[in-house]
Design a protein around this motif. Structure first.
Motif, PDB file in Angstrom:
ATOM      1  N   VAL A  49       0.839  -1.205   0.000  1.00  0.00           N
ATOM      2  CA  VAL A  49       0.000   0.000   0.000  1.00  0.00           C
ATOM      3  C   VAL A  49       0.873   1.254   0.000  1.00  0.00           C
ATOM      4  CG1 VAL A  49      -1.679   1.349   1.316  1.00  0.00           C
ATOM      5  CG2 VAL A  49      -1.938  -1.136   1.143  1.00  0.00           C
ATOM      6  N   LEU A  50       1.938   1.250   0.808  1.00  0.00           N
ATOM      7  CA  LEU A  50       2.804   2.423   0.905  1.00  0.00           C
ATOM      8  C   LEU A  50       3.597   2.637  -0.387  1.00  0.00           C
ATOM      9  CD1 LEU A  50       4.113   2.221   4.585  1.00  0.00           C
ATOM     10  CD2 LEU A  50       2.107   3.370   3.657  1.00  0.00           C
ATOM     11  N   ASP A  51       4.026   1.553  -1.015  1.00  0.00           N
ATOM     12  CA  ASP A  51       4.704   1.688  -2.308  1.00  0.00           C
ATOM     13  C   ASP A  51       3.750   2.256  -3.358  1.00  0.00           C
ATOM     14  OD1 ASP A  51       7.135   0.876  -1.427  1.00  0.00           O
ATOM     15  OD2 ASP A  51       7.183  -1.028  -2.512  1.00  0.00           O
ATOM     16  N   PHE A  52       2.465   1.859  -3.262  1.00  0.00           N
ATOM     17  CA  PHE A  52       1.459   2.432  -4.170  1.00  0.00           C
ATOM     18  C   PHE A  52       1.360   3.936  -3.959  1.00  0.00           C
ATOM     19  CE2 PHE A  52      -2.849   4.071  -4.607  1.00  0.00           C
ATOM     20  CZ  PHE A  52      -3.090   3.831  -5.946  1.00  0.00           C
ATOM     21  N   CYS A  53       1.359   4.364  -2.694  1.00  0.00           N
ATOM     22  CA  CYS A  53       1.290   5.796  -2.388  1.00  0.00           C
ATOM     23  C   CYS A  53       2.503   6.531  -2.954  1.00  0.00           C
ATOM     24  CB  CYS A  53       1.208   6.008  -0.869  1.00  0.00           C
ATOM     25  SG  CYS A  53      -0.340   5.477  -0.122  1.00  0.00           S
ATOM     26  N   ALA A  54       3.679   5.941  -2.788  1.00  0.00           N
ATOM     27  CA  ALA A  54       4.904   6.571  -3.290  1.00  0.00           C
ATOM     28  C   ALA A  54       4.884   6.654  -4.816  1.00  0.00           C
ATOM     29  CB  ALA A  54       6.122   5.784  -2.811  1.00  0.00           C
ATOM     30  N   SER A  55       4.396   5.589  -5.473  1.00  0.00           N
ATOM     31  CA  SER A  55       4.298   5.602  -6.938  1.00  0.00           C
ATOM     32  C   SER A  55       3.264   6.619  -7.405  1.00  0.00           C
ATOM     33  CB  SER A  55       3.923   4.208  -7.453  1.00  0.00           C
ATOM     34  OG  SER A  55       4.963   3.279  -7.200  1.00  0.00           O
ATOM     35  N   ALA A  56       2.173   6.750  -6.652  1.00  0.00           N
ATOM     36  CA  ALA A  56       1.146   7.742  -6.990  1.00  0.00           C
ATOM     37  C   ALA A  56       1.714   9.150  -6.861  1.00  0.00           C
ATOM     38  CB  ALA A  56      -0.071   7.567  -6.085  1.00  0.00           C
ATOM     39  N   TRP A  57       2.551   9.356  -5.847  1.00  0.00           N
ATOM     40  CA  TRP A  57       3.226  10.650  -5.669  1.00  0.00           C
ATOM     41  C   TRP A  57       4.038  10.999  -6.910  1.00  0.00           C
ATOM     42  CZ3 TRP A  57       8.768  10.874  -4.626  1.00  0.00           C
ATOM     43  CH2 TRP A  57       9.244  12.177  -4.396  1.00  0.00           C
ATOM     44  N   ILE A  58       4.800  10.009  -7.427  1.00  0.00           N
ATOM     45  CA  ILE A  58       5.605  10.231  -8.631  1.00  0.00           C
ATOM     46  C   ILE A  58       4.706  10.488  -9.844  1.00  0.00           C
ATOM     47  CG2 ILE A  58       7.226   9.155 -10.236  1.00  0.00           C
ATOM     48  CD1 ILE A  58       8.388   7.627  -7.856  1.00  0.00           C
ATOM     49  N   SER A  59       3.595   9.758  -9.940  1.00  0.00           N
ATOM     50  CA  SER A  59       2.677   9.934 -11.071  1.00  0.00           C
ATOM     51  C   SER A  59       2.113  11.349 -11.105  1.00  0.00           C
ATOM     52  CB  SER A  59       1.533   8.916 -10.987  1.00  0.00           C
ATOM     53  OG  SER A  59       2.024   7.599 -11.131  1.00  0.00           O
ATOM     54  N   VAL A  60       1.703  11.859  -9.946  1.00  0.00           N
ATOM     55  CA  VAL A  60       1.163  13.228  -9.891  1.00  0.00           C
ATOM     56  C   VAL A  60       2.261  14.244 -10.208  1.00  0.00           C
ATOM     57  CG1 VAL A  60       0.046  14.964  -8.446  1.00  0.00           C
ATOM     58  CG2 VAL A  60      -0.645  12.562  -8.270  1.00  0.00           C
ATOM     59  N   ASN A  61       3.475  13.972  -9.721  1.00  0.00           N
ATOM     60  CA  ASN A  61       4.605  14.834 -10.091  1.00  0.00           C
ATOM     61  C   ASN A  61       4.758  14.888 -11.610  1.00  0.00           C
ATOM     62  OD1 ASN A  61       5.270  15.454  -7.464  1.00  0.00           O
ATOM     63  ND2 ASN A  61       6.929  13.956  -7.309  1.00  0.00           N
ATOM     64  N   GLY A  62       4.545  13.743 -12.249  1.00  0.00           N
ATOM     65  CA  GLY A  62       4.645  13.678 -13.702  1.00  0.00           C
ATOM     66  C   GLY A  62       3.590  14.535 -14.397  1.00  0.00           C
ATOM     67  N   VAL A  63       2.395  14.556 -13.833  1.00  0.00           N
ATOM     68  CA  VAL A  63       1.322  15.391 -14.394  1.00  0.00           C
ATOM     69  C   VAL A  63       1.698  16.872 -14.288  1.00  0.00           C
ATOM     70  CG1 VAL A  63      -1.074  16.132 -14.118  1.00  0.00           C
ATOM     71  CG2 VAL A  63      -0.483  13.705 -13.919  1.00  0.00           C
ATOM     72  N   ILE A  64       2.244  17.258 -13.121  1.00  0.00           N
ATOM     73  CA  ILE A  64       2.673  18.649 -12.928  1.00  0.00           C
ATOM     74  C   ILE A  64       3.746  19.022 -13.945  1.00  0.00           C
ATOM     75  CG2 ILE A  64       3.827  20.231 -11.321  1.00  0.00           C
ATOM     76  CD1 ILE A  64       2.531  18.610  -9.039  1.00  0.00           C
ATOM     77  N   GLU A  65       4.688  18.086 -14.157  1.00  0.00           N
ATOM     78  CA  GLU A  65       5.759  18.344 -15.125  1.00  0.00           C
ATOM     79  C   GLU A  65       5.202  18.551 -16.522  1.00  0.00           C
ATOM     80  OE1 GLU A  65       8.341  15.624 -17.759  1.00  0.00           O
ATOM     81  OE2 GLU A  65       9.021  15.304 -15.706  1.00  0.00           O
ATOM     82  N   ARG A  66       4.328  17.653 -16.954  1.00  0.00           N
ATOM     83  CA  ARG A  66       3.795  17.743 -18.320  1.00  0.00           C
ATOM     84  C   ARG A  66       2.997  19.024 -18.541  1.00  0.00           C
ATOM     85  NH1 ARG A  66       3.182  12.204 -17.351  1.00  0.00           N
ATOM     86  NH2 ARG A  66       1.000  12.435 -16.730  1.00  0.00           N
ATOM     87  N   LEU A  67       2.321  19.493 -17.499  1.00  0.00           N
ATOM     88  CA  LEU A  67       1.502  20.692 -17.616  1.00  0.00           C
ATOM     89  C   LEU A  67       2.320  21.984 -17.593  1.00  0.00           C
ATOM     90  CD1 LEU A  67      -1.534  19.816 -15.293  1.00  0.00           C
ATOM     91  CD2 LEU A  67      -1.533  19.947 -17.790  1.00  0.00           C
ATOM     92  N   LEU A  68       3.366  22.025 -16.759  1.00  0.00           N
ATOM     93  CA  LEU A  68       4.062  23.281 -16.502  1.00  0.00           C
ATOM     94  C   LEU A  68       5.479  23.372 -17.069  1.00  0.00           C
ATOM     95  CD1 LEU A  68       2.845  23.834 -12.832  1.00  0.00           C
ATOM     96  CD2 LEU A  68       2.074  25.042 -14.884  1.00  0.00           C
ATOM     97  N   HIS A  69       6.183  22.245 -17.148  1.00  0.00           N
ATOM     98  CA  HIS A  69       7.556  22.305 -17.673  1.00  0.00           C
ATOM     99  C   HIS A  69       7.921  20.956 -18.310  1.00  0.00           C
ATOM    100  CE1 HIS A  69       9.154  20.129 -14.043  1.00  0.00           C
ATOM    101  NE2 HIS A  69       8.087  20.671 -13.514  1.00  0.00           N
ATOM    102  N   PRO A  70       7.270  20.616 -19.416  1.00  0.00           N
ATOM    103  CA  PRO A  70       7.475  19.298 -20.045  1.00  0.00           C
ATOM    104  C   PRO A  70       8.926  19.047 -20.447  1.00  0.00           C
ATOM    105  CG  PRO A  70       6.343  20.797 -21.540  1.00  0.00           C
ATOM    106  CD  PRO A  70       6.360  21.462 -20.205  1.00  0.00           C
ATOM    107  N   VAL A  71       9.358  17.802 -20.201  1.00  0.00           N
ATOM    108  CA  VAL A  71      10.706  17.364 -20.549  1.00  0.00           C
ATOM    109  C   VAL A  71      10.589  16.175 -21.506  1.00  0.00           C
ATOM    110  CG1 VAL A  71      12.888  16.431 -19.701  1.00  0.00           C
ATOM    111  CG2 VAL A  71      11.621  18.093 -18.322  1.00  0.00           C
ATOM    112  N   LYS A  72      11.255  16.267 -22.643  1.00  0.00           N
ATOM    113  CA  LYS A  72      11.260  15.165 -23.602  1.00  0.00           C
ATOM    114  C   LYS A  72      12.395  14.210 -23.254  1.00  0.00           C
ATOM    115  CE  LYS A  72      11.809  14.091 -28.527  1.00  0.00           C
ATOM    116  NZ  LYS A  72      12.117  14.644 -29.865  1.00  0.00           N
ATOM    117  N   ILE A  73      12.059  12.951 -22.958  1.00  0.00           N
ATOM    118  CA  ILE A  73      13.072  11.941 -22.652  1.00  0.00           C
ATOM    119  C   ILE A  73      13.237  11.032 -23.866  1.00  0.00           C
ATOM    120  CG2 ILE A  73      13.718  10.001 -21.183  1.00  0.00           C
ATOM    121  CD1 ILE A  73      12.209  11.265 -18.911  1.00  0.00           C
ATOM    122  N   GLU A  74      14.426  11.063 -24.462  1.00  0.00           N
ATOM    123  CA  GLU A  74      14.738  10.206 -25.609  1.00  0.00           C
ATOM    124  C   GLU A  74      15.386   8.939 -25.079  1.00  0.00           C
ATOM    125  OE1 GLU A  74      16.708  12.299 -28.815  1.00  0.00           O
ATOM    126  OE2 GLU A  74      15.941  14.220 -28.048  1.00  0.00           O
TER     127      GLU A  74
END
Length: 298
Positions: A49-74
């Motif tokens: 459950v806690l690993d799910f929470c930590a992964s969800a934290w990263i997922s939301v961070n990813g949404v913030i990145e895509r909306l405000l400062h997108p980074v293209k990873i090749e």
């Protein structure tokens, strides 16, 4: 005006990350209390459950990145992963942004990344408890002076860390190790007289120690090469959109049985391990040169 707009977006992004971190830190801290209950099945279930929470934290961070400062990873190289595998992940280290890039690449693709931490960090207020709750393994290393003063401590460091890693037998894990031990800088590179063009000299002891402590359950090596085409970014560069792209190459291989042994006391093993790691680093150096060459051609 563009610069001011970027600064404002950076501030908004930072605020978003702070709020997101606090939001997910609450259940992780509460879960750490449950994990104090000495009942193995409950602890294991809570860990998921806690690993799910930590992964969800990263997922939301990813949404913030895509909306405000997108980074293209090749991304190039091996991209077939599994959340049911045990991995040792190693990478070159240039910026704290490296961790954010690695989290974005591997989130939900391999088990949540864990870092080996010094035993003393468990006493850091709030964070120490959160790291413990997320099953980050804590290491204790004894110096040569301590071992001479108290020979009974010999081998205790490995045993303590091995016990900390015992929980991973029931649950897949990815262990992260920045082998250089510090972030790359031209001054450090020159001071070391490093034989590598893009890398500092690898420190073999930490990785050897980790592999010994983890035992046989971890048998896949994920070797990551990170290259920033424009410049090595700071965290603020990342927040303000000054990191348009990053090139990442991944190689997955089986961990050679010859890389497991007593690094502290077996001289032959120590020399052999260092040679193998240096070969990995030579290959990584060539890969980064190729990534840099692709940028120059473009």
């Amino acid at each position: 005006m563009v610069t001011l707009f970027s600064q404002i977006k950076g501030c908004i992004a930072f605020l978003g990350y702070v709020v997101n971190t606090i939001f997910w830190a609450i259940p992780i801290i509460l879960g750490s209390v449950i994990k104090l209950i000495p009942f193995a099945p409950l602890r294991t279930a809570t860990s998921y459950v806690l690993d799910f929470c930590a992964s969800a934290w990263i997922s939301v961070n990813g949404v913030i990145e895509r909306l405000l400062h997108p980074v293209k990873i090749e991304l190039t190289g091996d991209t077939q992963f599994s959340t049911k595998e045990w991995y040792m992940v190693i990478a070159n280290h240039q910026s704290w942004v490296d961790i954010l890039i690695l989290q974005r690449i591997f989130n939900h693709k391999i088990p949540f990344l864990k870092f080996f931490l010094k035993q003393e960090l468990i006493f850091v207020p709030i964070l120490g408890l959160a790291w413990w709750a997320l099953d980050f393994p804590f290491m204790r290393r004894y110096s040569t002076a301590q071992l001479k003063k108290n020979p009974k401590l010999k081998g205790k460091d490995i045993e303590i860390t091995r016990k900390a890693c015992a929980k991973f037998k029931a649950k897949p894990v990815s262990v992260m190790n920045f082998v250089e031990g510090t972030r790359f800088h031209k001054t450090k590179h020159k001071k070391q007289n490093s034989q590598f063009q893009h890398l500092l000299k690898p420190k073999a002891g930490g990785m050897a120690f980790a592999l010994s402590a983890m035992g046989e359950q971890i048998h896949k090596l994920v070797d990551v090469a990170i290259y920033y085409p424009d410049h090595v970014p700071s965290y603020w560069d990342y927040l303000t959109g000054k990191l348009p792209s990053v090139k990442v190459h991944i190689k997955i291989s089986d961990i050679d049985p010859a890389m497991r042994g007593d690094y502290m006391n077996d001289r032959d093993f120590k020399i052999g391990f260092q040679e193998q790691l240096n070969q990995l680093w030579l290959t990584k150096d060539r890969v980064i040169s190729q990534l840099a060459g692709q940028v120059n051609k473009e």
